[in-house]
Design an enzyme around this catalytic site. Sequence first.
Site, short mmCIF file in Angstrom:
data_model
loop_
_atom_site.label_atom_id
_atom_site.label_comp_id
_atom_site.label_asym_id
_atom_site.label_seq_id
_atom_site.Cartn_x
_atom_site.Cartn_y
_atom_site.Cartn_z
N LYS A 52 0.84 -1.21 0.00
CA LYS A 52 0.00 0.00 0.00
C LYS A 52 0.88 1.25 0.00
O LYS A 52 0.59 2.23 -0.68
CB LYS A 52 -0.95 -0.02 1.22
CG LYS A 52 -2.07 -1.05 1.07
CD LYS A 52 -2.90 -1.23 2.35
CE LYS A 52 -3.94 -2.33 2.19
NZ LYS A 52 -4.81 -2.53 3.33
N GLN A 96 -4.84 -1.92 9.67
CA GLN A 96 -4.79 -3.21 8.99
C GLN A 96 -5.40 -4.31 9.87
O GLN A 96 -5.09 -4.42 11.06
CB GLN A 96 -3.33 -3.54 8.65
CG GLN A 96 -3.15 -4.75 7.76
CD GLN A 96 -3.72 -4.57 6.36
OE1 GLN A 96 -3.68 -3.49 5.79
NE2 GLN A 96 -4.28 -5.64 5.81
N ASP A 119 -11.33 2.80 4.53
CA ASP A 119 -11.75 1.39 4.42
C ASP A 119 -13.27 1.31 4.28
O ASP A 119 -13.80 0.27 3.85
CB ASP A 119 -11.34 0.62 5.69
CG ASP A 119 -10.06 -0.18 5.51
OD1 ASP A 119 -9.78 -0.61 4.37
OD2 ASP A 119 -9.34 -0.37 6.51
#
Length: 297
Positions: A52, A96, A119
Site C-alpha cells: 500500500k 490493517q 476502508d
Amino acid sequence: MTEIIDGNAVASNIRDELTEAIETLADAGARPGLATVLMGDDPASQTYVNMKQRDCEEVGIESHHVDVDGDAPAEELFDTIADLNDNDDVHGYIVQAPVPDHVDYRDVIRRVDPAKDVDGFHPENVGRLVAGDARFRPCTPHGVQKLLESAGVDTEGKDVTIVGRSDIVGKPLANLLIQKADDGNATVTVCHSRTENLAEKTQRADIVVAAAGVPELVDGSMISEGTVVIDVGVNRVDADTEKGYELVGDVEFESAKEKASAITPVPGGVGPMTRAMLLYNTVKAASLQEDVAVDLP
Ligand SMILES: Nc1nc2c(c(=O)[nH]1)N[C@@H](CN(C=O)c1ccc(C(=O)N[C@@H](CCC(=O)O)C(=O)O)cc1)CN2
C-alpha cells in the site's frame, strides 16, 4: 475460451487515472495523504501494508505509517487513532486487519473519523452504504465491481452467489450488488459456514464470488458452464518454495476455469484491486476535505 481477468492490469489503469486527479489536487495545494497502522507482526499484513505504501509513492500520495507493538494495550492503538484524526496531512487511514486478539476491531473502527475512514468500515459509513449513499465503498467489494465492469459483465438481473459473510467483503458486496445502480441490480445469495447445500447455491449462480478464506473451497464441480468466477481468497499455504508458502485462492482454479466464462487468478486478481480502490478512496477523501473537485475513474 475462458477470459482470465487481469487484476494487475485493471488496477494499473485505475492508478493511472487517479494520478491525474492527484495532480489536480496538488495544483490546488492539496497533496493527498494516506496512513497505514499495523498492530503486531502478522507477515501477510506486513506485506499488504508495504504494498500500500509503494502504491502511494507510485501515484503521488504522501504515505505515513505507524507500527504498534502487538502486545501493547488497546489504548496505545486508540491514541494513535486520535492522533491521526487530528493530523491534517492525513486525509485517510486504515488499521490493517486482523488486530491482536486482545483488541476488539469494532472498538477500533468506531474511533476512526468517518471522513478519514477510507476502508469504509465505520458504522456511519456502513449505514450510508446500506442506505444507497456510500461515501467510501469498502475497497475489496468496490474492486470486485470494477473487475466485473472491466470484463463487460453486467450485474443487472443476474444471480450472484457470494460465499462468505465477512464485514470486509461478503456483507458490503451483497449490499452494493442489490442496489438500484448501474453496477448493482443483482439478485444476491450470501452463503456462509452454516449454509446447507452450498454447491446447489453456487451452481445456480451467474456470478460466484468466493470470499470465505478457505483454500480451494469452490471447485469446478460447484459451478455451471459459463459462470463468472471472482476469487477473493489470498491464502498462504505451506509449500516447498523460497518463501515457504504459496498463495492459493478460495477457488480451485484449474477445474473452475474449465467451466467459467471468466475467472480471476490468485495472485493477480482481486488483491491488486483492493489496493487500487484504497488509493481511490484516499483521493476521494482528500477531494472532499479540501473541497477540490476531481474526476474519479
Ligand atoms: N484494514 C483492512 N484490513 C484488511 C483488508 C482491508 O481491506 N482493510 N483486506 C484484507 C487484506 N488486504 C488488504 O489489506 C489485501 C489482500 C491482498 C492484497 C494483494 O495485493 N494481494 C496480492 C498478493 C500479495 C502477496 O504477494 O502476498 C495478489 O492477490 O495478487 C492486498 C491487500 C485483510 N485485511
